[in-house]
Design a protein around this motif. Structure first.
Motif, PDB file in Angstrom:
ATOM      1  N   THR A   6      18.387 -39.459 -60.849  1.00 50.57           N
ATOM      2  CA  THR A   6      20.323 -40.073 -60.412  1.00 50.57           C
ATOM      3  C   THR A   6      20.286 -38.494 -60.096  1.00 50.57           C
ATOM      4  OG1 THR A   6      20.304 -38.438 -62.678  1.00 50.57           O
ATOM      5  CG2 THR A   6      20.793 -41.181 -62.217  1.00 50.57           C
ATOM      6  N   GLY A   7      21.692 -38.744 -59.089  1.00 48.90           N
ATOM      7  CA  GLY A   7      21.928 -37.174 -58.044  1.00 48.90           C
ATOM      8  C   GLY A   7      20.290 -37.163 -56.788  1.00 48.90           C
ATOM      9  N   GLY A   8      19.725 -38.476 -56.792  1.00 48.02           N
ATOM     10  CA  GLY A   8      18.515 -38.338 -55.527  1.00 48.02           C
ATOM     11  C   GLY A   8      18.743 -38.391 -54.360  1.00 48.02           C
ATOM     12  N   PHE A  11      19.581 -32.551 -52.309  1.00 45.74           N
ATOM     13  CA  PHE A  11      18.921 -31.404 -51.759  1.00 45.74           C
ATOM     14  C   PHE A  11      17.780 -31.714 -52.571  1.00 45.74           C
ATOM     15  CE2 PHE A  11      17.493 -26.777 -52.203  1.00 45.74           C
ATOM     16  CZ  PHE A  11      16.388 -26.867 -51.634  1.00 45.74           C
ATOM     17  N   VAL A  12      17.136 -31.363 -53.807  1.00 50.13           N
ATOM     18  CA  VAL A  12      16.361 -31.360 -54.466  1.00 50.13           C
ATOM     19  C   VAL A  12      16.055 -33.026 -54.308  1.00 50.13           C
ATOM     20  CG1 VAL A  12      14.925 -30.657 -56.699  1.00 50.13           C
ATOM     21  CG2 VAL A  12      16.600 -29.022 -55.833  1.00 50.13           C
ATOM     22  N   GLY A  13      16.594 -34.188 -55.207  1.00 49.06           N
ATOM     23  CA  GLY A  13      16.383 -35.502 -55.228  1.00 49.06           C
ATOM     24  C   GLY A  13      15.963 -35.885 -54.279  1.00 49.06           C
ATOM     25  N   ASN A  68      17.336 -36.308 -64.237  1.00 48.13           N
ATOM     26  CA  ASN A  68      18.650 -36.171 -64.121  1.00 48.13           C
ATOM     27  C   ASN A  68      19.307 -34.481 -62.937  1.00 48.13           C
ATOM     28  OD1 ASN A  68      21.392 -36.708 -63.971  1.00 48.13           O
ATOM     29  ND2 ASN A  68      21.607 -35.758 -66.012  1.00 48.13           N
ATOM     30  N   LEU A  69      19.515 -35.037 -61.991  1.00 50.16           N
ATOM     31  CA  LEU A  69      19.591 -34.312 -60.674  1.00 50.16           C
ATOM     32  C   LEU A  69      21.376 -34.246 -60.424  1.00 50.16           C
ATOM     33  CD1 LEU A  69      16.749 -34.729 -58.316  1.00 50.16           C
ATOM     34  CD2 LEU A  69      16.796 -32.630 -60.531  1.00 50.16           C
ATOM     35  N   VAL A  70      22.281 -34.776 -60.842  1.00 44.08           N
ATOM     36  CA  VAL A  70      22.786 -35.013 -60.712  1.00 44.08           C
ATOM     37  C   VAL A  70      24.420 -33.250 -61.068  1.00 44.08           C
ATOM     38  CG1 VAL A  70      26.337 -36.164 -61.315  1.00 44.08           C
ATOM     39  CG2 VAL A  70      23.852 -37.671 -61.159  1.00 44.08           C
ATOM     40  N   VAL A  88      30.905 -33.092 -64.763  1.00 42.10           N
ATOM     41  CA  VAL A  88      30.012 -34.201 -63.824  1.00 42.10           C
ATOM     42  C   VAL A  88      28.475 -34.057 -65.028  1.00 42.10           C
ATOM     43  CG1 VAL A  88      28.246 -33.393 -62.077  1.00 42.10           C
ATOM     44  CG2 VAL A  88      31.791 -33.761 -62.221  1.00 42.10           C
ATOM     45  N   HIS A  89      28.460 -32.135 -65.216  1.00 39.18           N
ATOM     46  CA  HIS A  89      27.388 -32.401 -66.561  1.00 39.18           C
ATOM     47  C   HIS A  89      27.139 -32.863 -67.369  1.00 39.18           C
ATOM     48  CE1 HIS A  89      27.458 -29.319 -62.818  1.00 39.18           C
ATOM     49  NE2 HIS A  89      26.067 -29.951 -62.629  1.00 39.18           N
ATOM     50  N   ARG A  90      28.052 -32.342 -68.311  1.00 40.49           N
ATOM     51  CA  ARG A  90      28.230 -33.110 -69.667  1.00 40.49           C
ATOM     52  C   ARG A  90      28.233 -34.501 -70.145  1.00 40.49           C
ATOM     53  NH1 ARG A  90      30.642 -34.254 -73.971  1.00 40.49           N
ATOM     54  NH2 ARG A  90      33.102 -33.733 -72.974  1.00 40.49           N
ATOM     55  N   GLN A 110      15.263 -33.270 -67.572  1.00 37.69           N
ATOM     56  CA  GLN A 110      16.943 -33.489 -66.731  1.00 37.69           C
ATOM     57  C   GLN A 110      16.981 -31.483 -66.631  1.00 37.69           C
ATOM     58  OE1 GLN A 110      19.525 -34.485 -67.376  1.00 37.69           O
ATOM     59  NE2 GLN A 110      21.458 -32.368 -68.195  1.00 37.69           N
ATOM     60  N   MET A 111      17.055 -31.963 -64.880  1.00 37.24           N
ATOM     61  CA  MET A 111      16.927 -30.593 -64.357  1.00 37.24           C
ATOM     62  C   MET A 111      18.719 -29.875 -64.720  1.00 37.24           C
ATOM     63  SD  MET A 111      15.980 -29.182 -62.073  1.00 37.24           S
ATOM     64  CE  MET A 111      16.344 -28.637 -59.929  1.00 37.24           C
ATOM     65  N   SER A 112      18.606 -28.642 -65.686  1.00 39.35           N
ATOM     66  CA  SER A 112      19.602 -27.872 -66.110  1.00 39.35           C
ATOM     67  C   SER A 112      19.370 -26.523 -64.874  1.00 39.35           C
ATOM     68  CB  SER A 112      18.912 -27.459 -67.791  1.00 39.35           C
ATOM     69  OG  SER A 112      20.069 -26.420 -67.941  1.00 39.35           O
ATOM     70  N   ARG A 146      14.653 -25.175 -66.013  1.00 36.90           N
ATOM     71  CA  ARG A 146      15.874 -24.315 -65.726  1.00 36.90           C
ATOM     72  C   ARG A 146      15.677 -23.642 -64.383  1.00 36.90           C
ATOM     73  NH1 ARG A 146      17.575 -21.677 -71.478  1.00 36.90           N
ATOM     74  NH2 ARG A 146      18.026 -22.957 -72.545  1.00 36.90           N
ATOM     75  N   PRO A 147      15.481 -23.770 -63.224  1.00 41.99           N
ATOM     76  CA  PRO A 147      15.692 -23.165 -62.238  1.00 41.99           C
ATOM     77  C   PRO A 147      16.523 -21.633 -61.517  1.00 41.99           C
ATOM     78  CG  PRO A 147      16.375 -24.902 -61.654  1.00 41.99           C
ATOM     79  CD  PRO A 147      16.315 -25.333 -62.559  1.00 41.99           C
ATOM     80  N   SER A 148      16.063 -21.083 -61.386  1.00 41.88           N
ATOM     81  CA  SER A 148      16.375 -20.021 -60.145  1.00 41.88           C
ATOM     82  C   SER A 148      16.768 -20.110 -59.289  1.00 41.88           C
ATOM     83  CB  SER A 148      15.796 -18.349 -60.444  1.00 41.88           C
ATOM     84  OG  SER A 148      17.478 -18.040 -59.608  1.00 41.88           O
ATOM     85  N   VAL A 149      17.858 -19.618 -58.192  1.00 37.92           N
ATOM     86  CA  VAL A 149      18.848 -20.282 -56.957  1.00 37.92           C
ATOM     87  C   VAL A 149      17.258 -21.271 -56.394  1.00 37.92           C
ATOM     88  CG1 VAL A 149      21.064 -19.428 -56.514  1.00 37.92           C
ATOM     89  CG2 VAL A 149      18.694 -18.474 -55.795  1.00 37.92           C
ATOM     90  N   VAL A 150      17.320 -22.543 -56.032  1.00 36.07           N
ATOM     91  CA  VAL A 150      16.071 -23.232 -54.715  1.00 36.07           C
ATOM     92  C   VAL A 150      17.013 -22.894 -53.527  1.00 36.07           C
ATOM     93  CG1 VAL A 150      14.794 -25.470 -54.843  1.00 36.07           C
ATOM     94  CG2 VAL A 150      16.467 -24.459 -56.803  1.00 36.07           C
ATOM     95  N   PHE A 151      15.775 -22.594 -52.721  1.00 38.78           N
ATOM     96  CA  PHE A 151      15.885 -22.326 -50.988  1.00 38.78           C
ATOM     97  C   PHE A 151      14.796 -23.849 -50.880  1.00 38.78           C
ATOM     98  CE2 PHE A 151      12.141 -19.927 -50.228  1.00 38.78           C
ATOM     99  CZ  PHE A 151      11.922 -19.654 -50.757  1.00 38.78           C
TER     100      PHE A 151
END
Ligand SMILES: NC(=O)c1ccc[n+]([C@@H]2O[C@H](COP(=O)([O-])OP(=O)(O)OC[C@H]3O[C@@H](n4cnc5c(N)ncnc54)[C@H](OP(=O)(O)O)[C@@H]3O)[C@@H](O)[C@H]2O)c1
Length: 294
Positions: A6-8, A11-13, A68-70, A88-90, A110-112, A146-151
């Motif tokens: 979901t959210g595929g 960017f990450v998806g 879940n990447l939404v 959207v998130h919860r 779950q992407m947090s 739980r990532p930090s910012v992703v580039f």
């Protein structure tokens, strides 16, 4: 495995769908407009809005694992206001969990986000924390990342920093001292795919950062210097930035507001980088500079 992302289409998806597809899984990307995404041949798409249960439930049938990447980006004030993060998130995660349980899905990744906390300082961080609570309370096997910012390619972090911190004379809230631990999407995505495949990660919460801690000023310098431009930081006192962004926040349609100010008051780093749980040491991860020089 049958994997629903979901959210595929994000960017990450889109990077994750590619990775899972290359690993031989049968992948479906769900979002409101997945067909405009840059997805590899062989990845199926499903149209659905996680805030509307009926629109997503069918896509969960026959899936083994859901990722879940939404997301609503924390970098900009959402249209509809900061409360949209909760919607959207919860609430979106509640619908994802309910649909997964109803369809007999085995596991949810779950992407947090780093700092996720139901009582946290921003609407995004609180919604991410509450979404984690929903996942933990579910009947599903789960992994929380739980990532930090992703580039990386098609990510918004570099483009956003360019806008927030222009070259030459660069006014930055608090002198740009807020610290991040940026992680390259190409390093993060294999860890997510491992979490999908390997039961050893079940029940875990994994904080993932990149190989170095960088201040916002460091990031701005790296980005502009890679394009041959200098950066001279002009510190904007935090109370002044707060007033500026509060005024901006009252303007309908303005992209930033008080929540973005609050997010700049807290570092986005981890003391316990869990990348080694995925067999990767910090020193092997790509730095922002290495990415920018490519
Ligand atoms: N990127 C980062 O720096 C970062 C850092 C920490 C954590 N994260 C987390 O990582 C995850 C992925 O982030 P990302 O950067 O890939 O986000 P992104 O590029 O903004 O992608 C978001 C995805 O969610 C979909 N989406 C948004 N609202 C939806 C809805 N109501 N129903 C169904 N789909 C919806 C979007 O597609 P449509 O618009 O077509 O619906 C898109 O596919 C998120 O959980 C995010 O919070 C990201």
């Amino acid at each position: 495995m049958e994997v629903l992302v979901t959210g595929g289409s994000g960017f990450v998806g889109s990077h994750l769908c590619r990775e899972l597809n290359e690993r031989g899984h049968s992948v479906t990307a769900l979002s409101r407009s997945p067909d405009v995404a840059d997805l590899p041949e062989g990845v199926d798409t499903a149209v659905g809005d996680v805030t509307a249960y009926d629109s997503i439930e069918g896509a969960f049938e026959g899936q083994d694992v859901v990722v879940n990447l939404v997301a609503l980006s924390p970098l900009f004030r959402p249209s509809g206001g900061d409360e949209m993060h909760d919607v959207v998130h919860r609430q979106g995660t509640e619908n994802v969990v309910e649909a997964a349980e109803a369809a007999g899905v085995e596991k949810l990744v779950q992407m947090s986000a780093l700092g996720a906390d139901p009582e946290g300082p921003t609407a995004y961080i609180r919604a991410k924390g509450r979404a984690e609570e929903v996942v933990r309370a579910s009947d599903l096997r789960y992994v929380i990342v739980r990532p930090s910012v992703v580039f990386g390619d098609s990510g918004e972090f570099v483009a956003f920093t360019k806008k927030l911190a222009p070259p030459y004379v660069t006014p930055l809230p608090g002198g740009g001292k807020t610290r991040f631990q940026p992680i390259w999407v190409g390093d993060l995505v294999p860890m997510l795919a491992d979490a999908v495949e390997d039961d050893a990660y079940d029940g875990g919460v994994y904080e993932i950062g990149g190989p170095e801690e960088l201040s916002l000023a460091d990031v701005a310098r790296a980005i502009h210097e890679a394009e041959g431009r200098s950066v001279n930081v002009l510190p904007v006192p935090m109370p002044v930035a707060k007033i500026g962004l509060s005024i901006l926040g009252a303007v309908p349609g303005a992209p930033m507001g008080p929540d973005q100010y609050r997010s700049l008051r807290f570092d986005n780093t981890t003391e316990h980088n869990d990348c080694e749980a995925f067999g990767v040491s910090e020193s092997e991860l790509k730095t922002l500079d290495e990415y920018l020089q490519e």
